[in-house]
Design a protein around this motif. Sequence first.
Motif, PDB file in Angstrom:
ATOM      1  N   TRP A 170      -5.966 -16.053  14.286  1.00 16.01           N
ATOM      2  CA  TRP A 170      -6.256 -17.331  13.660  1.00 16.01           C
ATOM      3  C   TRP A 170      -6.449 -17.168  12.145  1.00 16.01           C
ATOM      4  CZ3 TRP A 170      -5.690 -22.250  13.810  1.00 16.01           C
ATOM      5  CH2 TRP A 170      -6.408 -23.057  12.931  1.00 16.01           C
ATOM      6  N   VAL A 171      -7.140 -16.101  11.750  1.00 13.94           N
ATOM      7  CA  VAL A 171      -7.364 -15.852  10.325  1.00 13.94           C
ATOM      8  C   VAL A 171      -6.027 -15.766   9.603  1.00 13.94           C
ATOM      9  CG1 VAL A 171      -8.180 -14.159   8.641  1.00 13.94           C
ATOM     10  CG2 VAL A 171      -9.588 -14.727  10.626  1.00 13.94           C
ATOM     11  N   MET A 172      -5.069 -15.077  10.225  1.00 13.07           N
ATOM     12  CA  MET A 172      -3.752 -14.969   9.607  1.00 13.07           C
ATOM     13  C   MET A 172      -3.104 -16.350   9.475  1.00 13.07           C
ATOM     14  SD  MET A 172      -0.360 -12.963  10.926  1.00 13.07           S
ATOM     15  CE  MET A 172      -0.318 -13.754  12.518  1.00 13.07           C
ATOM     16  N   LEU A 173      -3.141 -17.081  10.575  1.00 18.83           N
ATOM     17  CA  LEU A 173      -2.528 -18.412  10.586  1.00 18.83           C
ATOM     18  C   LEU A 173      -3.165 -19.306   9.524  1.00 18.83           C
ATOM     19  CD1 LEU A 173      -0.419 -19.835  12.415  1.00 18.83           C
ATOM     20  CD2 LEU A 173      -2.343 -20.834  13.636  1.00 18.83           C
ATOM     21  N   ALA A 174      -4.499 -19.331   9.493  1.00 15.35           N
ATOM     22  CA  ALA A 174      -5.207 -20.191   8.546  1.00 15.35           C
ATOM     23  C   ALA A 174      -4.886 -19.767   7.115  1.00 15.35           C
ATOM     24  CB  ALA A 174      -6.714 -20.125   8.812  1.00 15.35           C
ATOM     25  N   THR A 175      -4.957 -18.462   6.858  1.00 19.00           N
ATOM     26  CA  THR A 175      -4.725 -17.980   5.497  1.00 19.00           C
ATOM     27  C   THR A 175      -3.324 -18.334   5.011  1.00 19.00           C
ATOM     28  OG1 THR A 175      -6.209 -16.158   6.001  1.00 19.00           O
ATOM     29  CG2 THR A 175      -4.895 -15.955   4.008  1.00 19.00           C
ATOM     30  N   SER A 176      -2.378 -18.349   5.955  1.00 20.68           N
ATOM     31  CA  SER A 176      -1.007 -18.623   5.548  1.00 20.68           C
ATOM     32  C   SER A 176      -0.847 -20.052   5.041  1.00 20.68           C
ATOM     33  CB  SER A 176      -0.046 -18.365   6.711  1.00 20.68           C
ATOM     34  OG  SER A 176      -0.132 -19.404   7.659  1.00 20.68           O
ATOM     35  N   PHE A 177      -1.788 -20.931   5.412  1.00 22.69           N
ATOM     36  CA  PHE A 177      -1.709 -22.329   4.969  1.00 22.69           C
ATOM     37  C   PHE A 177      -2.672 -22.642   3.831  1.00 22.69           C
ATOM     38  CE2 PHE A 177       0.017 -22.761   9.311  1.00 22.69           C
ATOM     39  CZ  PHE A 177       1.203 -23.397   8.987  1.00 22.69           C
ATOM     40  N   LYS A 178      -3.239 -21.581   3.206  1.00 22.92           N
ATOM     41  CA  LYS A 178      -4.215 -21.822   2.135  1.00 22.92           C
ATOM     42  C   LYS A 178      -3.580 -21.625   0.769  1.00 22.92           C
ATOM     43  CE  LYS A 178      -8.198 -20.243   4.774  1.00 22.92           C
ATOM     44  NZ  LYS A 178      -9.088 -19.109   4.971  1.00 22.92           N
ATOM     45  N   ASN A 179      -4.073 -22.360  -0.196  1.00 23.24           N
ATOM     46  CA  ASN A 179      -3.657 -22.074  -1.561  1.00 23.24           C
ATOM     47  C   ASN A 179      -4.477 -20.904  -2.111  1.00 23.24           C
ATOM     48  OD1 ASN A 179      -6.131 -23.019  -2.517  1.00 23.24           O
ATOM     49  ND2 ASN A 179      -5.353 -25.113  -2.685  1.00 23.24           N
ATOM     50  N   ASP A 180      -4.089 -20.420  -3.268  1.00 22.35           N
ATOM     51  CA  ASP A 180      -4.719 -19.208  -3.800  1.00 22.35           C
ATOM     52  C   ASP A 180      -6.226 -19.332  -3.940  1.00 22.35           C
ATOM     53  OD1 ASP A 180      -2.725 -17.475  -3.880  1.00 22.35           O
ATOM     54  OD2 ASP A 180      -2.308 -17.597  -6.037  1.00 22.35           O
ATOM     55  N   ILE A 181      -6.676 -20.500  -4.345  1.00 17.14           N
ATOM     56  CA  ILE A 181      -8.115 -20.672  -4.572  1.00 17.14           C
ATOM     57  C   ILE A 181      -8.885 -20.540  -3.266  1.00 17.14           C
ATOM     58  CG2 ILE A 181      -9.880 -22.304  -5.374  1.00 17.14           C
ATOM     59  CD1 ILE A 181      -7.366 -23.449  -7.094  1.00 17.14           C
ATOM     60  N   ASP A 182      -8.346 -21.146  -2.212  1.00 16.55           N
ATOM     61  CA  ASP A 182      -9.022 -21.053  -0.914  1.00 16.55           C
ATOM     62  C   ASP A 182      -8.978 -19.638  -0.360  1.00 16.55           C
ATOM     63  OD1 ASP A 182      -9.814 -23.642  -0.903  1.00 16.55           O
ATOM     64  OD2 ASP A 182      -8.100 -24.387   0.247  1.00 16.55           O
ATOM     65  N   VAL A 183      -7.888 -18.923  -0.623  1.00 13.67           N
ATOM     66  CA  VAL A 183      -7.804 -17.540  -0.144  1.00 13.67           C
ATOM     67  C   VAL A 183      -8.882 -16.701  -0.815  1.00 13.67           C
ATOM     68  CG1 VAL A 183      -6.384 -15.464  -0.147  1.00 13.67           C
ATOM     69  CG2 VAL A 183      -5.344 -17.655   0.378  1.00 13.67           C
ATOM     70  N   GLN A 184      -9.107 -16.956  -2.092  1.00 11.28           N
ATOM     71  CA  GLN A 184     -10.083 -16.162  -2.844  1.00 11.28           C
ATOM     72  C   GLN A 184     -11.512 -16.663  -2.621  1.00 11.28           C
ATOM     73  OE1 GLN A 184      -9.011 -13.614  -4.838  1.00 11.28           O
ATOM     74  NE2 GLN A 184      -6.837 -14.036  -4.527  1.00 11.28           N
TER      75      GLN A 184
END
Lengths: 275, 315
Positions: free
Chosen positions: A27-41
């Motif tokens: 799920w973490v992978m899936l969610a991260t793949s839909f995040k913009n850079d700010i949300d990833v950081q």
Amino acid sequence: MNDTFSRQLYHYSALVVLAFMALAPIWVMLATSFKNDIDVQSAEPLWLFFVPTLENYEYIMTRGKFDRYLTNSIIVGCASTVMTLLLGGFCAYALARLDFKGRTLMANSTLMVRMVPPAVLAVPAFAFVMISGVDNDLAVLTFLYTALNLPFAIWLLFGFYKQIPVELEEAAVVDGASPLQVFFRVLLPLMKSGYAVAGIFTFRIAWNEFILALLLTGRTTRTLPVAASGFITDTGVEWGRIMAMGTLIVIPPLLFTFFAARQIIAGMTAGAVKG
Amino acid sequence: MAHADMDTQRLDLPEPMPQPRFQAGFITPYAFIFPALLVMLGGLLYPVFMAMYLSLYDWQIGLDLEDAPFVGLTNFSRMLTDPQVWEVLWVTMRFGFWTITIEMTLGVALALLLEKPIRGASVFRTIFILPLMVSPVVVGLIWRYLFDARVGWINYYLGAWFGIEPQIWLGDAQLAFFAIVFTDIWQWTPFIFIIVIAGLQALPSEVVEASTIDGANWWQQVFLVKLPMIKSILVIALLMRLIDVFRGMEVMLIMTGGGPGRSTELLSLHIYNRAFETQQLGYASAISVLLIVIVFAISTLILTMANPMKSRSDV
């Protein structure tokens, strides 16, 4: 009555916790793949509440040769699966049904080579490419994947052939069918699920394989896992894009799992439980 | 002439043989196995022999193979005294010990606790095999992210819940080793769980019931009845994991590349690094011969315990 209820409750809650642990990283992978850079950081992990974006997918699909890599992966995956099922099916049939000199030797050596580590193939495969000059060619990769997959496919299909009653074939032979006719007309229709299991395992291994693909492919023949690994060195911090790539790679195996979980489990346990 | 020959032949035979059918029966099996045999010979056995051959040469990347000097068994004697080889063997053994011990214990314990058939079990089982289906490269990527020192979620939760300072997981020898063990446990415990639960559910219920009637408690039932009855499954699962410890390398290649130092460099990965990082193809081949010997030894053990193709009567 109450006791069984509480036991069931405990049973289910244990299963839910385990299921969460199995799924969370995916799920973490899936969610991260839909995040913009700010949300990833973001300092705090965002499980659910972020504004999903497709920019990572857009990036990986438009930069580089994504469609090329995808096509390569599909070609290698499908070609080696078809080859494995075809050749492995014939071989498993002979081992299960026909009596011939060297049968035991063939069966045993098939099982022995099942475990040849890919790392052992790496240097010779590289040497072959160096010497023959056949570089950048998906055929070598397809051939190696077929070889790597054949032993397990033969083993698996052997078990399925054994389950079919011999009487069916005997009846066909009495009716005057040739061995090939028996194989195609009588057995193949009954072997559908066996071939499905073997096909899933074969395709998955070809689709996921990384080391040989890394060594034997070039700029235009890369498969998806190789392309994904390229994102690490290029861009150490672009997790969104890496995860988008990872998600795309995982889609076919996950689809198989949802549609054929029972058969996959049958294939996995075949090695141990049937012994 | 031909006609005469056929006549004498017919005379020699006590009864007329159905000639064409006999021939088909003799050739057909080989025609069926030949294509698969050819591919396996070319794709598996030939590379293995090629590795043996290459191990006798001092071949470096960039050099033509014809120009590589023949060095006999030098690569092997060098291997025996090479501290790096011993170091990665030690890493591999420690990795195998921790992963297999924990995976077997967890997998078997969970299977025993959750063995009872229950509604919805198939849904959970589907979920449990998902980690097994994920490509090793992707597993490496996911966990590299989770263990990341800066944006990794593991550091965050350790800090938020336990007040533990952020760690540079993949940059510290011991922590990186822990990280790859942890990742392996995540991916492979379900495998043991699924196999063991299949074995447990295949046990004849009369035996288990009989032991209950005889007054055995749960622990006695587990250790005196159930586990002994699935012993062969447990041993095979263990050996299969052991082989994977020697075969696998992709997750570590992605997560750490074997580092820091050689703290996460398994034998397979070492061969890869020797061949393509330090570019010593001949020497790397010698180490792969060692790997082949180890893996074949374990395979033989498995085969002697459970050979699914042993005899025609096994069905």
